[in-house]
Design an enzyme around this catalytic site. Sequence first.
Site: not given
Lengths: 79, 246
Positions: B86, B203, B205
């Site tokens: 990002c 994302h 994660e």
Amino acid sequence: MKAKVLVTYKPGVLDPQGQTICEFLRNRGESRVCDVRIGKLVEFELEDMPREKAERMLDDIGHTLLANPVIETYEVVLP
Amino acid sequence: MIFAVITFPGSNCDRDCHDAIGRVLGYTARSVFHKERALGSCDAVVIPGGFSYGDYLRAGALAKLSPIMDDICRFADSGGLVIGICNGFQILCEAGLLPGALIRNQSLRFISRMVTLTVETNRSAFTSAYMTGQRIQIPIAHGEGCYVAEPSVVEQLEREGRVLFRYSGTIRGDEPDGNPNGSINSIAAIVNARGNVLGMMPHPERVCDPLLGGTDGQGVFLSMVSYRSRSRQESAPMAPSSADDS
């Protein structure tokens, strides 16, 4: 001394903000507006120095920081 | 396997990366503040999402000049794995480690939702844990994720198989072909020519712990781990990028 750097999108780079404003104006009846592009105006207050020196310094700041050469160009404006 | 997770002023996914890599996947995550000049010894660098320097001027424009960036560039030049997620992707483009740029979403809206991605190839350091053509679900959360580059650059990325993930959700309102932000060719992730630097807007994660609704993001980190252990077996250990770990 005062100086300005103008940062604008390169031709061909999509500018949705400009497009939205253009459409908005045309919808209000401003049919003579053909295109709108949004840019940035950065104003500087500098110590007094020779013009050429200021130009070189701002040129350096322009290409290392103020404009992303992939999508933008910039112009140094000295009084 | 040690991941150095960089924190800039305004980073807000650094702890999420830490948690995914450390608690969920069981590897070591080490925080590195942007004012450090050296990464210390590590196997990979994570540049997390957020709003470094408040996105002032342009997203990533100020972060690229932070002190730690010189050592990240050296680490990347020596073949070290670097992933920018990002805002991290935006920083890598601004720093010139990846080609192109990320501009305002075509809709001018900040978009925060799950998207479907297609894994374009699993022959990379970041996608080997997936299957080519696999469709995975990873969230996005960005206002400036529209990937643009010169036509010749895009052509080269495509020809060299450097687009690793592509938006490929179903048609949804004003987002044709599930392309949420207007990115050229629906590009969601690219790698550099050498294949060791990845930038991605989604994302991973955020979808590592099943408690958070999915595990499709694990593959990115697991691919990096297996790439690193393969390259370790094949050659001498990678030298720490510059200074020691102090």
